[in-house]
Motif scaffolding. Structure first.
Motif, PDB file in Angstrom:
ATOM      1  N   LYS A 205       1.048  -1.649   0.023  1.00  0.00           N
ATOM      2  CA  LYS A 205       0.004  -0.060   0.160  1.00  0.00           C
ATOM      3  C   LYS A 205       0.815   1.310   0.254  1.00  0.00           C
ATOM      4  O   LYS A 205       0.817   1.786  -1.088  1.00  0.00           O
ATOM      5  N   ASN A 228      -1.659  -8.169 -10.035  1.00  0.00           N
ATOM      6  CA  ASN A 228      -2.315  -7.216  -9.205  1.00  0.00           C
ATOM      7  C   ASN A 228      -4.075  -6.491 -10.229  1.00  0.00           C
ATOM      8  O   ASN A 228      -2.827  -5.410 -10.156  1.00  0.00           O
ATOM      9  N   ALA A 230      -6.406  -4.727  -9.256  1.00  0.00           N
ATOM     10  CA  ALA A 230      -6.782  -3.843  -8.661  1.00  0.00           C
ATOM     11  C   ALA A 230      -6.221  -2.352  -8.353  1.00  0.00           C
ATOM     12  O   ALA A 230      -6.301  -1.446  -8.355  1.00  0.00           O
ATOM     13  N   SER A 233      -5.524  -0.606 -11.910  1.00  0.00           N
ATOM     14  CA  SER A 233      -6.580  -0.251 -11.947  1.00  0.00           C
ATOM     15  C   SER A 233      -7.047   1.145 -11.611  1.00  0.00           C
ATOM     16  O   SER A 233      -6.692   2.251 -12.293  1.00  0.00           O
ATOM     17  N   HIS A 234      -6.068   0.751  -9.982  1.00  0.00           N
ATOM     18  CA  HIS A 234      -6.434   1.899  -9.537  1.00  0.00           C
ATOM     19  C   HIS A 234      -4.800   3.353  -9.438  1.00  0.00           C
ATOM     20  O   HIS A 234      -5.129   4.570  -9.651  1.00  0.00           O
ATOM     21  N   GLU A 254      -9.194   0.745 -18.070  1.00  0.00           N
ATOM     22  CA  GLU A 254      -9.951   0.055 -17.555  1.00  0.00           C
ATOM     23  C   GLU A 254     -10.504  -0.981 -19.122  1.00  0.00           C
ATOM     24  O   GLU A 254     -10.843  -1.705 -18.676  1.00  0.00           O
ATOM     25  N   LYS A 261      -9.236  -9.851 -18.212  1.00  0.00           N
ATOM     26  CA  LYS A 261     -10.357 -10.672 -16.943  1.00  0.00           C
ATOM     27  C   LYS A 261     -10.853 -11.823 -17.863  1.00  0.00           C
ATOM     28  O   LYS A 261     -11.006 -12.968 -18.394  1.00  0.00           O
ATOM     29  N   ASP A 329     -13.564 -12.098  -6.268  1.00  0.00           N
ATOM     30  CA  ASP A 329     -13.799 -11.495  -7.753  1.00  0.00           C
ATOM     31  C   ASP A 329     -12.223 -11.921  -8.737  1.00  0.00           C
ATOM     32  O   ASP A 329     -11.944 -12.653  -8.713  1.00  0.00           O
ATOM     33  N   ASN A 331     -10.456  -9.749  -9.702  1.00  0.00           N
ATOM     34  CA  ASN A 331      -9.304  -8.942  -9.146  1.00  0.00           C
ATOM     35  C   ASN A 331      -8.373  -9.773  -8.162  1.00  0.00           C
ATOM     36  O   ASN A 331      -7.457  -9.226  -8.035  1.00  0.00           O
ATOM     37  N   ASN A 333      -9.547 -10.272  -5.040  1.00  0.00           N
ATOM     38  CA  ASN A 333      -9.926  -9.703  -4.390  1.00  0.00           C
ATOM     39  C   ASN A 333     -11.337 -10.904  -3.277  1.00  0.00           C
ATOM     40  O   ASN A 333     -11.923 -11.335  -3.989  1.00  0.00           O
ATOM     41  N   ILE A 414     -18.618  -4.034  -5.135  1.00  0.00           N
ATOM     42  CA  ILE A 414     -18.848  -5.888  -5.608  1.00  0.00           C
ATOM     43  C   ILE A 414     -20.153  -6.623  -4.661  1.00  0.00           C
ATOM     44  O   ILE A 414     -20.582  -7.173  -5.391  1.00  0.00           O
TER      45      ILE A 414
END
Length: 422
Positions: A205, A228, A230, A233-234, A254, A261, A329, A331, A333, A414
């Motif tokens: 993080k 990863n 997520a 994307s972030h 995106e 995916k 999911d 990603n 997660n 989600i």
């Protein structure tokens, strides 16, 4: 903004199993055709695509083929793809640790790379000495490194070990210090491979936050490779999807992540319970299914529909056990988990018998439309005795669950729940 990286017609060829061409005659042949006669390299006319899933007929393989892209100053570019797609090869070429077979690369500015644990570190030197060594390699003066030194050590969290040889560091400490050096010594371009996955969640993080600060606040460019989605994307403005050494898709993050995916969803298959090797297990999950409201096994359902889960467990001994379901999911997660131990359900089973157990969810599972992987586990006490990844690949289909004509919820969390406003 100016272009800081320009890659044109980049290709990289490797010979499998050997270093070099294998004979003096082949070396002379290549030199004669390319350097003296000025002809095209004859070895570039052979070779197969980078597909690790098949046995090829040629000993030459194209790790990368005809790669073209540009990166602007201050941009964060995500590079994604399956293992063996050519991501690390591309980064090594951009970092100048290996050269391309054909094509050209134009880079404007200093490059700092973090490609694998301990990149650029000398194991016999201390953390302090390696910070100054890396800074010198990046072209920093001793005064510049000294000004950043305390900030680097604090970010890495290795204050107590800064004067210890790095060969005694754990892999996580290695990565912390290596990333801190690369990010703080002010390179114009920062290249980071999947190596951050070695660090713990708190450091990942911190590292992602630092990369965002470097790009947005300081106008530097970041190339980021990760599985990863997520994090990609972030963090990333744009992305490139590599597949078998070529660019399959590029553009807005995106769109590229969604293509990745979809590519993986078509290949992911549910677990085949008929081929289990369970001879060594005293107790194991013999079968598992997701059931609809009519108790029929399904691998897809609409948003908001009620489902349940059914286990069939076989045991060779008299014992007790608990069961767990975890839903992930695309990603990776974990979005839902059901554990029989959490609600006090501990099951008994007799020797040489099977037992069917159902998990009934009290409310509808209002997951957003998409693909979800269902993992299951069987525990005896605190020990995970049987674990299956992807027991079911569950497809959730779009539905107007609120009754107001809206089907797409891409910008929503989600899990969706019916609600009222007064």
């Amino acid at each position: 903004m100016s272009t800081v990286i320009k890659v044109e017609n980049l290709s990289k060829q490797y010979r499998l199993g050997n270093v070099g061409l294998g004979s003096l005659g082949a070396d002379v042949n290549r030199w004669w055709h390319t350097r003296i006669l000025g002809n095209e390299d004859p070895y570039l006319k052979i070779g197969e695509e980078n597909n690790r899933e098949v046995i090829g007929n040629s000993e030459y393989v194209w790790a990368l083929r005809d790669i073209n892209f540009e990166v602007e100053q201050g941009e964060v570019l995500g590079i994604i793809g399956r293992n063996g797609a050519g991501k690390s090869t591309l980064l090594k070429i951009l970092s100048r640790t290996t050269g391309p077979t054909t094509g050209s690369i134009k880079i404007k500015g200093r490059v700092a790379s973090l490609l694998e644990v301990g990149t650029g570190f000398h194991p016999e030197l201390t953390g302090r000495e390696n910070i100054f060594l890396n800074g010198a390699i990046l072209g920093m003066t001793k005064d510049e490194i000294r000004r950043k030194f305390d900030e680097i050590v604090a970010f890495a969290g290795v204050e107590r070990y800064v004067d210890t040889p790095v060969k005694r560091y754990s892999s996580g400490m290695y990565v912390r210090l290596a990333f801190a050096v690369a990010a703080h010594l002010e390179p114009e371009i920062l290249i980071v491979d999947e190596v951050l996955a070695v660090g713990d969640a708190e450091f990942q993080k911190k590292a992602i936050g630092k990369m965002k600060e470097v790009s947005e606040g300081q106008g530097r460019t970041v190339l980021f490779v990760s599985h990863n989605m997520a994090a990609v994307s972030h963090l990333c403005d744009k992305a490139i999807l590599l597949h078998q050494g070529t660019i399959r898709c590029s553009g807005q993050t995106e769109v590229v992540v969604e293509e990745y995916k979809m590519m993986n969803t078509t290949k992911e298959k549910p677990f085949d319970f008929s081929n289990r090797l369970v001879e060594e297990k005293d107790i194991f999950i013999e079968n598992f299914a997701v059931l609809d409201e009519n108790r029929i096994p399904v691998n897809e359902c609409f948003m908001g529909e009620k489902i349940s889960f059914e286990f069939r467990v076989w045991s060779k001994i008299n014992t007790t056990f608990t069961l767990r379901i975890a839903i992930f999911d695309s990603n990776e997660n974990r979005v839902l988990a059901f554990d029989s131990a959490d609600v006090g359900s501990i099951f008994n089973i007799n020797q040489a018998s099977s037992k069917t157990i159902n998990c009934i969810v009290a409310d509808n599972i209002n997951l957003k439309a998409g693909s979800y992987r269902v993992n299951i586990s069987l525990k005896r006490g605190a020990i995970i005795y049987d674990h299956i990844v992807g027991a079911v690949i569950l497809q959730i289909l779009e539905k107007d669950i609120y009754g107001f004509g809206r089907f797409s919820f891409s910008d929503m969390p989600i899990i969706l729940k019916r609600h009222e406003w007064n």
